[in-house]
Motif scaffolding. Sequence first.
Motif, short mmCIF file in Angstrom:
data_model
loop_
_atom_site.label_atom_id
_atom_site.label_comp_id
_atom_site.label_asym_id
_atom_site.label_seq_id
_atom_site.Cartn_x
_atom_site.Cartn_y
_atom_site.Cartn_z
N LEU A 157 -6.39 5.01 -8.76
CA LEU A 157 -5.44 5.51 -7.75
C LEU A 157 -4.00 5.30 -8.21
N TYR B 74 -10.73 8.47 -9.13
CA TYR B 74 -10.76 7.77 -7.83
C TYR B 74 -11.81 8.42 -6.93
N PHE C 79 -12.69 10.02 3.32
CA PHE C 79 -11.54 9.16 3.02
C PHE C 79 -10.39 9.49 3.96
N PHE D 136 -0.54 14.21 -0.87
CA PHE D 136 0.20 13.01 -0.43
C PHE D 136 1.24 12.61 -1.46
N ARG E 14 3.28 2.84 -7.68
CA ARG E 14 2.68 2.18 -6.51
C ARG E 14 1.54 1.30 -6.98
N HIS F 80 -1.70 -0.86 -5.11
CA HIS F 80 -2.44 -1.26 -3.92
C HIS F 80 -3.13 -2.59 -4.23
#
Length: 143
Positions: free
Chosen positions: A25, A33, A43, A65, A76, A78
């Motif tokens: 991701l 992913y 999801f 997104f 990013r 996570h």
Amino acid sequence: MTDLLSLAELRAHVDQHYAHQVQCLDDGRFEEYAATFTPDGEFQHTPGVEPARTHAGIVRELRAFHERFRDNPVQRRHWFNMIRLERRVDGAYDATFYALVLTVRPDVKEPLVGPSCLVHDVLEIGGGTVRNRSRRVEHDQLR
Ligand code: SDN
């Protein structure tokens, strides 16, 4: 199948699944992913957004997104933690855990922190693999 796994083995499989999944991701490898979900997997990353379904649908949703970062390159990450596993009557597992999203802009040392999330996954575990049947992400500021 999972009856044959000790709790330590089960957790090791789940940890490896999540590490692989989240690195796909955060590297923008959305096909990989999506492949960590079952073919009919669901999801939902934000409450109120219609869940994406199937591998192709998940890839489409993630591409859409991430369009917001097109002219604003960020890294990013996570961070998943506090993973609680509970076996379901159908043999799959409920996994409930915390996820924190960090966003780093080029040349800015301090990351932007958030959203802070509570994630509800259903995992199918067997034959040496772990797959998400579904993922629903709650955002703490909306709870
Ligand atoms: O895959 C996840 C996600 C995720 O994909 C998220 C996305 O945007 C794309 C697993 C666990 C947690 C998350 C959380 C998010 C947050 C969401 C919305 C945002 O960043 O504003």
